[in-house]
Design a protein around this motif. Structure first.
Motif, PDB file in Angstrom:
ATOM      1  N   SER A  23     -43.965   1.088 -17.449  1.00 17.56           N
ATOM      2  CA  SER A  23     -44.954   0.722 -16.211  1.00 17.56           C
ATOM      3  C   SER A  23     -45.386  -0.658 -16.459  1.00 17.56           C
ATOM      4  CB  SER A  23     -45.972   1.670 -16.004  1.00 17.56           C
ATOM      5  OG  SER A  23     -45.382   3.100 -15.732  1.00 17.56           O
ATOM      6  N   LYS A  24     -45.619  -1.087 -17.642  1.00 21.08           N
ATOM      7  CA  LYS A  24     -46.257  -2.430 -17.896  1.00 21.08           C
ATOM      8  C   LYS A  24     -45.136  -3.353 -17.590  1.00 21.08           C
ATOM      9  CE  LYS A  24     -49.528  -1.132 -21.449  1.00 21.08           C
ATOM     10  NZ  LYS A  24     -49.844  -1.032 -22.871  1.00 21.08           N
ATOM     11  N   SER A  25     -43.781  -3.097 -17.826  1.00 22.84           N
ATOM     12  CA  SER A  25     -42.783  -4.035 -17.670  1.00 22.84           C
ATOM     13  C   SER A  25     -42.178  -4.034 -16.195  1.00 22.84           C
ATOM     14  CB  SER A  25     -41.617  -3.762 -18.495  1.00 22.84           C
ATOM     15  OG  SER A  25     -41.054  -2.161 -18.370  1.00 22.84           O
ATOM     16  N   GLY A  26     -42.889  -3.237 -15.295  1.00 24.01           N
ATOM     17  CA  GLY A  26     -42.641  -3.031 -13.751  1.00 24.01           C
ATOM     18  C   GLY A  26     -42.059  -1.954 -13.358  1.00 24.01           C
ATOM     19  N   GLU A  27     -41.612  -0.955 -14.272  1.00 25.39           N
ATOM     20  CA  GLU A  27     -40.700   0.041 -14.110  1.00 25.39           C
ATOM     21  C   GLU A  27     -41.484   1.281 -13.823  1.00 25.39           C
ATOM     22  OE1 GLU A  27     -37.043   0.669 -16.305  1.00 25.39           O
ATOM     23  OE2 GLU A  27     -37.086  -1.294 -17.105  1.00 25.39           O
ATOM     24  N   TRP A  28     -42.165   1.299 -12.737  1.00 25.62           N
ATOM     25  CA  TRP A  28     -43.086   2.450 -12.763  1.00 25.62           C
ATOM     26  C   TRP A  28     -42.920   3.174 -11.129  1.00 25.62           C
ATOM     27  CZ3 TRP A  28     -46.147   2.543  -8.333  1.00 25.62           C
ATOM     28  CH2 TRP A  28     -46.548   1.321  -7.565  1.00 25.62           C
ATOM     29  N   GLU A  29     -43.454   4.322 -11.331  1.00 23.54           N
ATOM     30  CA  GLU A  29     -43.383   5.282 -10.138  1.00 23.54           C
ATOM     31  C   GLU A  29     -44.505   6.563 -10.272  1.00 23.54           C
ATOM     32  OE1 GLU A  29     -39.373   7.051  -9.814  1.00 23.54           O
ATOM     33  OE2 GLU A  29     -39.670   8.360 -11.434  1.00 23.54           O
ATOM     34  N   ILE A  30     -44.917   6.757  -9.338  1.00 20.34           N
ATOM     35  CA  ILE A  30     -45.815   8.089  -9.250  1.00 20.34           C
ATOM     36  C   ILE A  30     -45.360   9.187  -8.322  1.00 20.34           C
ATOM     37  CG2 ILE A  30     -47.531   6.750 -10.011  1.00 20.34           C
ATOM     38  CD1 ILE A  30     -48.871   6.967  -7.275  1.00 20.34           C
ATOM     39  N   THR A  31     -45.936  10.410  -8.533  1.00 19.84           N
ATOM     40  CA  THR A  31     -45.863  11.489  -7.430  1.00 19.84           C
ATOM     41  C   THR A  31     -47.228  11.794  -7.275  1.00 19.84           C
ATOM     42  OG1 THR A  31     -45.809  13.232  -9.295  1.00 19.84           O
ATOM     43  CG2 THR A  31     -43.805  12.139  -8.509  1.00 19.84           C
ATOM     44  N   VAL A  32     -47.405  12.294  -5.870  1.00 22.29           N
ATOM     45  CA  VAL A  32     -48.517  12.715  -5.505  1.00 22.29           C
ATOM     46  C   VAL A  32     -48.417  14.318  -4.952  1.00 22.29           C
ATOM     47  CG1 VAL A  32     -49.782  10.821  -4.800  1.00 22.29           C
ATOM     48  CG2 VAL A  32     -48.006  11.600  -3.012  1.00 22.29           C
ATOM     49  N   THR A  33     -47.090  14.650  -5.059  1.00 23.79           N
ATOM     50  CA  THR A  33     -46.879  16.112  -4.541  1.00 23.79           C
ATOM     51  C   THR A  33     -46.248  16.851  -5.850  1.00 23.79           C
ATOM     52  OG1 THR A  33     -44.652  15.379  -3.810  1.00 23.79           O
ATOM     53  CG2 THR A  33     -46.563  15.791  -2.079  1.00 23.79           C
ATOM     54  N   THR A  34     -45.072  17.271  -5.887  1.00 22.77           N
ATOM     55  CA  THR A  34     -44.545  18.148  -6.701  1.00 22.77           C
ATOM     56  C   THR A  34     -43.196  17.326  -7.671  1.00 22.77           C
ATOM     57  OG1 THR A  34     -43.518  19.132  -5.000  1.00 22.77           O
ATOM     58  CG2 THR A  34     -45.299  20.423  -6.190  1.00 22.77           C
ATOM     59  N   ARG A  63     -40.912  14.659  -5.826  1.00 20.08           N
ATOM     60  CA  ARG A  63     -40.488  13.394  -5.283  1.00 20.08           C
ATOM     61  C   ARG A  63     -41.460  12.295  -5.420  1.00 20.08           C
ATOM     62  NH1 ARG A  63     -38.675  12.901   1.183  1.00 20.08           N
ATOM     63  NH2 ARG A  63     -37.981  10.747   1.085  1.00 20.08           N
ATOM     64  N   SER A  64     -41.055  11.173  -5.968  1.00 19.43           N
ATOM     65  CA  SER A  64     -41.981  10.064  -6.053  1.00 19.43           C
ATOM     66  C   SER A  64     -42.202   9.234  -4.810  1.00 19.43           C
ATOM     67  CB  SER A  64     -41.075   9.072  -7.079  1.00 19.43           C
ATOM     68  OG  SER A  64     -40.752   9.686  -8.217  1.00 19.43           O
ATOM     69  N   VAL A  65     -43.413   8.629  -4.941  1.00 12.73           N
ATOM     70  CA  VAL A  65     -43.767   7.865  -3.555  1.00 12.73           C
ATOM     71  C   VAL A  65     -42.912   6.492  -3.762  1.00 12.73           C
ATOM     72  CG1 VAL A  65     -45.658   6.503  -2.673  1.00 12.73           C
ATOM     73  CG2 VAL A  65     -46.316   8.568  -3.938  1.00 12.73           C
ATOM     74  N   PRO A  66     -42.528   6.223  -2.537  1.00  9.87           N
ATOM     75  CA  PRO A  66     -41.451   4.994  -2.347  1.00  9.87           C
ATOM     76  C   PRO A  66     -42.153   3.696  -2.654  1.00  9.87           C
ATOM     77  CG  PRO A  66     -41.399   6.277  -0.530  1.00  9.87           C
ATOM     78  CD  PRO A  66     -42.644   6.924  -1.101  1.00  9.87           C
ATOM     79  N   ARG A  67     -41.529   2.840  -3.435  1.00 14.29           N
ATOM     80  CA  ARG A  67     -42.240   1.769  -4.142  1.00 14.29           C
ATOM     81  C   ARG A  67     -42.625   0.567  -2.941  1.00 14.29           C
ATOM     82  NH1 ARG A  67     -41.772  -0.236  -9.463  1.00 14.29           N
ATOM     83  NH2 ARG A  67     -42.655  -2.113  -8.622  1.00 14.29           N
ATOM     84  N   ASP A  68     -41.913   0.812  -1.970  1.00 11.29           N
ATOM     85  CA  ASP A  68     -42.272   0.006  -0.680  1.00 11.29           C
ATOM     86  C   ASP A  68     -43.774   0.330   0.151  1.00 11.29           C
ATOM     87  OD1 ASP A  68     -41.136   2.069   0.664  1.00 11.29           O
ATOM     88  OD2 ASP A  68     -39.371   0.907   1.645  1.00 11.29           O
ATOM     89  N   TRP A  69     -44.003   1.698  -0.352  1.00 10.10           N
ATOM     90  CA  TRP A  69     -45.510   1.880   0.248  1.00 10.10           C
ATOM     91  C   TRP A  69     -46.644   1.182  -0.524  1.00 10.10           C
ATOM     92  CZ3 TRP A  69     -46.072   7.796   1.521  1.00 10.10           C
ATOM     93  CH2 TRP A  69     -45.073   8.292   2.630  1.00 10.10           C
ATOM     94  N   PHE A  70     -46.267   0.561  -1.430  1.00  8.69           N
ATOM     95  CA  PHE A  70     -47.279  -0.382  -2.242  1.00  8.69           C
ATOM     96  C   PHE A  70     -46.959  -1.659  -1.999  1.00  8.69           C
ATOM     97  CE2 PHE A  70     -47.140   3.726  -4.623  1.00  8.69           C
ATOM     98  CZ  PHE A  70     -48.294   4.007  -4.880  1.00  8.69           C
ATOM     99  N   PRO A  71     -47.885  -2.421  -2.164  1.00  8.60           N
ATOM    100  CA  PRO A  71     -47.737  -4.214  -2.098  1.00  8.60           C
ATOM    101  C   PRO A  71     -46.551  -4.235  -3.409  1.00  8.60           C
ATOM    102  CG  PRO A  71     -50.193  -3.470  -1.816  1.00  8.60           C
ATOM    103  CD  PRO A  71     -49.452  -2.140  -2.375  1.00  8.60           C
TER     104      PRO A  71
END
Length: 260
Positions: A33-44, A46-54
């Motif tokens: 994540s520190k190097s820019g390779e990050w993702e999160i989930t808010v359900t079970t 599927r990851s949140v699309p990166r383009d949902w974030f700035p």
């Protein structure tokens, strides 16, 4: 009864038992994540699309709402955000504090109810991330209103929640492979129990859960000043019979728009 305290105690117990949603992320994930390779989930699953974030989170103020457990908050902090995590469970927040100390992150933790964000100033946050958790509050509408208050104009809300269809089936039967329609929406864990069963349920330190209508989940956001700009569904990853028929989790991306 004090539902908030009941659920706080129940989630503390889940931490002790090592429930999936209390298990903090690894140091390897934080380093990526520190190097820019990050993702999160808010359900079970599927990851949140990166383009949902700035494109960059550096310096952005993010509130991880009802999001303790050492999962979303540390990842976003490692990506450069100024992260605050709030949760009703002290032990869930300790998971975030543990990861922060382990991996050299700065994370602020605040114990509190998602329906009352009075600890936070108006229009302070750029983004609010709310994993599936509003099933633990009786009325979801105050949550949307409070989130709207603490978000800056054009701030982003990413919220995961349960499709109410999940709640109409007898849970014990569904886990045996039988879809038995038994309950109505809205409802709660206690609504269909006898008085002695209610007391036993409370003493067992289980969470009290509320099945909200889709109108409260989606129109509730709109009435709080949000415009829905993204939507996807998720499931249990094939581990439940319902996964064969419908996805039972929803995530929305919404923008707060203050209309003068």
């Amino acid at each position: 009864m004090d539902t908030t305290q009941q659920n706080s105690n129940a989630w503390d117990k889940k931490v002790e038992e090592g429930s999936r949603y209390t298990q903090s992320v690894s140091s390897e994930i934080i380093e990526k994540s520190k190097s820019g390779e990050w993702e999160i989930t808010v359900t079970t699953e599927r990851s949140v699309p990166r383009d949902w974030f700035p494109k960059s989170l550096v310096g952005l103020k993010i509130l991880c709402l009802a999001s303790g457990g050492g999962q979303q908050g540390p990842i976003l902090a490692a990506a450069g955000a100024d992260v605050t995590v709030t949760d009703i469970s002290k032990k869930q927040l300790q998971q975030d504090e543990y990861v922060a100390k382990r991996d050299g992150l700065t994370i602020k933790t605040v114990q509190g109810d998602m329906s009352d964000l009075s600890d936070f100033k108006d229009e302070y946050f750029d983004i609010v991330v709310n994993p599936v958790s509003n099933l633990f509050v009786k009325d979801v509408n105050p949550v949307w209103k409070e989130v709207s208050r603490v978000l800056k104009n054009r701030g982003i809300l990413i919220a995961g929640f349960t499709n109410p269809l999940l709640w109409i089936f007898d849970d014990n039967q569904e886990r045996k492979g039988i879809l038995d329609v038994k309950y109505s929406i809205p409802s709660s864990s206690l609504d269909y129990l006898q008085e002695d069963e209610v007391q036993a349920y409370i003493k067992s330190s289980q969470t009290i859960e509320y099945a909200h209508t889709l109108e409260d989940q989606i129109q509730g956001q709109i009435e709080a000043g949000f415009v829905i700009t993204g939507f996807y569904e998720d499931d249990f990853g094939g581990t439940r019979i319902l996964d064969k028929h419908i996805k039972t989790f929803i995530t929305t991306r919404a923008i707060k728009l203050k209309i003068e």
